[in-house]
Motif scaffolding. Structure first.
Motif, mmCIF file in Angstrom:
data_model
loop_
_atom_site.group_PDB
_atom_site.id
_atom_site.type_symbol
_atom_site.label_atom_id
_atom_site.label_comp_id
_atom_site.label_asym_id
_atom_site.label_seq_id
_atom_site.Cartn_x
_atom_site.Cartn_y
_atom_site.Cartn_z
ATOM 1 N N ILE C 54 0.829 -1.206 0.000
ATOM 2 C CA ILE C 54 0.000 0.000 0.000
ATOM 3 C C ILE C 54 0.864 1.256 0.000
ATOM 4 C CG2 ILE C 54 -1.672 1.339 1.325
ATOM 5 C CD1 ILE C 54 -2.896 -1.267 2.275
ATOM 6 N N ILE C 57 2.624 2.137 -3.290
ATOM 7 C CA ILE C 57 1.767 2.791 -4.283
ATOM 8 C C ILE C 57 1.270 4.141 -3.757
ATOM 9 C CG2 ILE C 57 -0.348 2.593 -5.642
ATOM 10 C CD1 ILE C 57 -0.068 -0.466 -5.259
ATOM 11 N N GLY C 58 0.799 4.147 -2.516
ATOM 12 C CA GLY C 58 0.063 5.292 -2.003
ATOM 13 C C GLY C 58 0.907 6.501 -1.689
ATOM 14 N N TYR C 382 -9.911 7.372 -8.862
ATOM 15 C CA TYR C 382 -9.233 6.220 -8.251
ATOM 16 C C TYR C 382 -8.026 6.637 -7.416
ATOM 17 C CZ TYR C 382 -5.555 6.320 -11.794
ATOM 18 O OH TYR C 382 -4.494 6.702 -12.561
ATOM 19 N N ILE C 386 -7.089 5.699 -3.572
ATOM 20 C CA ILE C 386 -5.782 5.187 -3.139
ATOM 21 C C ILE C 386 -5.249 6.014 -1.973
ATOM 22 C CG2 ILE C 386 -3.368 4.955 -3.829
ATOM 23 C CD1 ILE C 386 -4.308 4.050 -6.536
ATOM 24 N N THR C 390 -4.391 4.723 1.715
ATOM 25 C CA THR C 390 -3.024 4.817 2.227
ATOM 26 C C THR C 390 -3.005 5.495 3.591
ATOM 27 O OG1 THR C 390 -2.315 5.094 -0.040
ATOM 28 C CG2 THR C 390 -0.704 5.584 1.672
#
Ligand code: SF4
Ligand code: SF4
Ligand code: SF4
Lengths: 173, 312, 418
Positions: C54, C57-58, C382, C386, C390
């Motif tokens: 997570i 990406i976040g 999206y 996210i 996060t």
């Protein structure tokens, strides 16, 4: 119908419906053509075919209220005026102020004219009158049907050579 | 008079919430008042006159130095634009827009210009927690972007969906909306650019109270032409820009269910309890504490253990 | 951790080592394990791997938001100025963190010291919830660096948000002080501990005041939008009461939920006192929650009756309203009541989880789903989703980090033995 009123524009100075118009049409002594030419700014001058409009209408009062001595079309005006008498001022601009939004348009312009309040300004007087009728009789209603845009006009409207580059992009969100 | 008192009361009661803890300056409380101005200017919008030429949009764009539009202002395909099932609305790049509405009873569509209505008691103003908004004596609802934090509460609050936000600005995103051309025109008594540009004089500029009379006169003078309602006379406490129309207002996309009272009145009940809670709660709960612990030691079990432990 | 326990290694849980020496901060941070042991257990934990994904990406997405503006990670909707960050982050996190003031009041004001084993967990839950609500807010504000403006620079005292701002800020400091006792204990700063302890009553009372007001104020914020919020979720006279009342079961059930998760996943960190007391405390909290829920249900119907909104029950929105009420308010109330009557801790826990979801649903409904019901439904971008996930993951990670170290779930042994 979308174009219904691409019309005259801001910042215009005085609309000169030439003084000739002041001449009574009752006496059939009217100008055949009137050049409304003060729109130097965003639109070219309009050459108004007065003779054609005299032929096309039944009565001068359709445009000139009660001032031409040919009767009264509007019920509201008829309450005071019988329209039998020709007035000194017949030209639009004699009553309708060229000032686009002056307080005088709101209140009665001269003492004694207490029912003449809420007058449209000159530009609006033309457009309300012309477009209103043109809509009814299927006359031209697009802005450029009556007057062509000038370069300044195109700039103002961001159109023609000043059109936005990617007009595909929508203006909403 | 009573109105003023009530507002002061509201402002003071909300402020009271902070006063007890760390009173900010006196001046701050005064800043919360927002009396309407009897001589404020307004605009009467006559929807029967509008022909959808979008000249007013162009005039606003020029006057407010807004960015280049996506389509030319004489492109009438915008009337067919639909975003999320909705017609166009004001954005951070267009403070005013004209929409077309098909009517039930007539062939002719109706065009309606949308911009900030410069409410008498603006919801945007009362919802702003940094007091960025101001209702000027001239009648404009203007906005100080230098203090805007960007919470966007005013966008939630405005009943007309007017304020927009420059979401795409990284360093200085702010609220954007029609300001009645305050800086460049209204301040000097001049009419706004859009009003002046309109070929049909859809908009009449003047003192709000004079215009209100004229609005009712026009309705009376032209029997059958208008619906007998001035939208904005009473809606949300009255608006500086108000409308008369030949079609029922809901057909022209107006929200006809808005309360007649100012939006802030809704919040009144809540703001009124604030001082009550602030004064009653401390006494009440201290009382509870004394009662509940009566007969027991007022100290805390583990406090004692710590006192002993202190020697370690 | 379990694995280490089988080797007879115990985590740090007293101010002094067995041999009478003080622990160093580094040792405390590593829970009294050696570095190798610590890393070993961290790698064995699957949750850490999930977090790693997570965060990978976040966190770049969060940076992206600050470099390329809010418009880059949201739809930048003019009609939905408040998206997930506030709809979830502020409006959900704050009621779920109402636990702090409630257990503070129970223990300190009403003198129910038997609730002490859970008090600190409740306080911590409150503090972290508020703190992360502010984090969400910072991500959402257009100009977060101006956050202090309503406090020091430009005041809009007639605005509800002004009140929320002040109260959340003040309450956050109150909570920091309340939780700091645990921190002082952990670092071994006895004087600080005593100092704060003396002010407990004052802190707790201000906590109650601030909470009553701003929990209600969050509801009152929507009073600015009559006509935008669907009438079933809007009620001018009752909105603040509804938000305040529902925050009571919300906070209590959140504590039950967290303690449940903790007892299943971090049992090594709980001391005997916590484990032994948890069952009856859970039921006692469930009682409070059930009482809150029943009041809430009554108020909900009074609100509908007051505005005469019965007709809306027969629309799609009415069905959705019933879904929320039946599935996440009335059902959990029934489960809780049954669980309380028959002393079934497990059932109470299920009821608590459902209640927490109910609160989430209610706040999301008010702020996003039933908002602009006459316009259209906004589906968040999206990247916005996210970021919201996060931050929530950071919240959980922080929560766990603190629980594993500070004496929240356990008491330092030296004291406990005395
Ligand atoms: S129309 Fe909206 S933005 Fe304009 S003054 Fe009223 S509440 Fe404020
Ligand atoms: S009043 Fe000024 S700012 Fe407002 S819409 Fe008209 S031109 Fe634009
Ligand atoms: S300029 Fe006047 S007629 Fe043209 S769209 Fe605007 S309001 Fe309507």
């Amino acid at each position: 119908m979308v174009n219904a009123g691409k019309h005259l524009m801001t910042g215009l100075g005085v609309l000169l419906l030439s003084a000739i118009l002041a001449v009574s049409c009752y006496a059939m002594d009217y100008p055949d053509e009137v050049e409304i030419d003060s729109l130097a700014n965003l639109y070219e001058a309009v050459v108004f075919d007065h003779a054609m409009h005299v032929d096309a209408t039944e009565n001068c009062s359709e445009c000139h209220h009660h001032t031409t001595g040919s009767g009264v079309a509007n019920d509201y005006c008829a309450k005071c005026h019988d329209g039998k008498e020709e007035m000194d001022s017949v030209a639009c601009q004699d009553c309708h102020s060229a000032d686009p939004v002056s307080p005088e348009n709101l209140h009665n312009p001269k003492p004694g004219y207490s029912y003449h309040n809420d007058q449209p300004n000159l530009k609006a007087a033309y457009h309300l009158n012309c477009v209103g009728c043109h809509q009814e009789v299927d006359g031209p209603t697009g802005c450029e049907d009556c007057h062509a845009k000038t370069e300044a006009g195109e700039k103002f409207y961001h159109s023609g050579e000043f059109a936005p580059k990617e007009s595909a992009h929508s203006s909403g969100h | 008079m009573s109105k003023i008192t009530r507002r002061k009361f509201l402002a003071a009661s909300a402020a009271g919430g902070t006063a007890i803890m760390m009173a900010p300056t006196k001046k701050a409380f005064a800043a919360g008042s927002f009396e309407g101005f009897p001589d404020g200017m307004g605009v009467l919008v006559d929807l029967t006159r509008c022909v959808g030429c979008r000249t007013c949009e162009a005039a606003c764009n020029k006057e407010q130095q807004l960015p280049e539009p996506a389509k030319p202002f004489d492109d009438y395909s915008v009337f067919d634009e639909i975003h999320h099932g909705q017609k166009r609305r004001t954005t951070d790049k267009a403070y005013t827009i004209v929409n077309r509405y098909e009517l039930k009873d007539t062939e002719e569509p109706l065009y309606r210009k949308i911009q900030c209505n410069h409410c008498n008691e603006p919801a945007c103003l009362t919802s702003c927690f940094v007091n960025a908004y101001k209702k000027t004596p001239e009648g404009a609802v203007i906005y100080d972007s230098h203090v805007c934090v960007g919470c966007r509460n005013c966008m939630i609050a405005c009943p007309f969906h007017i304020p927009a936000y420059t979401y795409h600005s990284v360093l200085n995103p702010v609220i954007k909306k029609c300001i009645f051309c305050y800086d460049t025109r209204l301040k000097e008594g001049k009419p706004p650019a859009c009003v002046e540009s309109c070929p049909q004089q859809v908009m009449t500029f003047g003192k709000r109270k004079d215009l209100m009379k004229i609005a009712h006169e026009r309705i009376k003078k032209n029997p059958g032409k208008y619906v007998d309602h001035v939208y904005g006379e009473k809606e949300v406490g009255g608006t500086g820009w108000f409308y008369i129309s030949n079609a029922p207002f809901e057909e022209a996309g107006f929200d006809v269910h808005l309360p007649k009272k100012p939006i802030i009145d809704n919040v009144k009940d809540f703001l009124a309890i604030v001082p009550v809670v602030l004064t009653v709660w401390p006494a009440l709960f201290t009382g509870f504490h004394l009662l509940a612990t009566k007969g027991k030691s007022h100290g805390h079990g583990d406090d004692h253990s710590h006192d002993e432990q202190g020697g370690h | 951790m379990k694995k280490l326990e089988t080797f007879g290694i115990k985590p740090h849980d007293a101010s002094l080592k067995n041999d009478g020496q003080k622990w160093s901060i580094m040792e405390k941070l590593l829970l009294g394990l050696t570095l190798d042991q610590y890393i070993g257990q961290a790698l064995r934990n699957k949750l850490n791997w999930l977090f790693a994904i997570i965060f990978a990406i976040g966190i770049p997405v969060i940076l992206y938001r600050f470099v390329f503006s809010l418009g880059a990670v949201t739809h930048g909707s003019y009609d939905y100025p408040w998206g997930l960050f506030l709809g979830f982050g502020l409006f959900c996190m704050v009621p779920l963190s109402a636990s702090g003031f409630m257990l503070g009041t129970t223990v300190e004001i009403f003198g129910r010291h038997d609730f002490e084993p859970i008090e600190r967990l409740a306080l911590l839950n409150g503090l972290l919830g508020y703190f992360f609500a502010v984090v969400y807010l910072l991500v959402d504000l257009g100009q977060p660096w101006r956050l202090s403006y309503p406090m020091v620079y430009s005041f809009g005292p007639a605005a509800v948000l002004f009140l929320v701002g002040w109260h959340v800020a003040t309450y956050l400091s109150v909570q920091v002080m309340e939780v700091s006792t645990a921190f002082f204990e952990w670092i071994g700063f006895q004087r600080g501990y005593d100092f704060i302890r003396k002010g407990t009553i004052g802190l707790t009372v201000s906590g109650v005041i601030l909470s009553t007001l701003h929990q209600g104020a969050l509801g009152a914020l929507f009073l600015y939008a009559p006509g935008k919020v669907h009438p079933l979720w809007y009620s001018a006279p009752f909105q603040w009461i509804l938000f305040f009342i529902s925050s009571i079961p919300a906070g209590l059930c959140m504590v039950i939920s967290v303690s449940t998760i903790v007892i299943y996943t971090m049992k090594w960190r709980c001391d005997k006192r916590f484990i032994d007391n948890l069952d009856w405390i859970t039921i006692a909290l469930a009682k409070g929650a059930a009482m809150g829920l029943s009041t809430y249900i009554i108020m909900k119907f009074i609100a509908v009756a007051h505005d005469n909104e019965w007709a809306y029950f027969f629309t799609g929105w009415g069905a959705w309203w019933w879904f929320e009420m039946l599935g996440f308010v009335i059902l959990p109330l029934a489960i809780l009541s049954y669980g309380i009557r028959h002393k079934l801790v497990g059932l109470c826990r299920i009821g608590a989880f459902l209640t927490v979801f109910g609160i989430l649903l209610n706040r999301l409904n008010t702020a996003l789903i039933a908002f602009n019901w006459q316009l259209y439904q906004e589906i968040p971008h999206y990247l916005e989703i996210i970021i919201a996930i996060t931050i929530f993951a950071i919240y959980i990670a922080t929560y766990r980090f603190i629980l594993a170290r500070l004496p929240i779930l356990y008491k330092f042994r030296s004291q406990a033995e005395e």
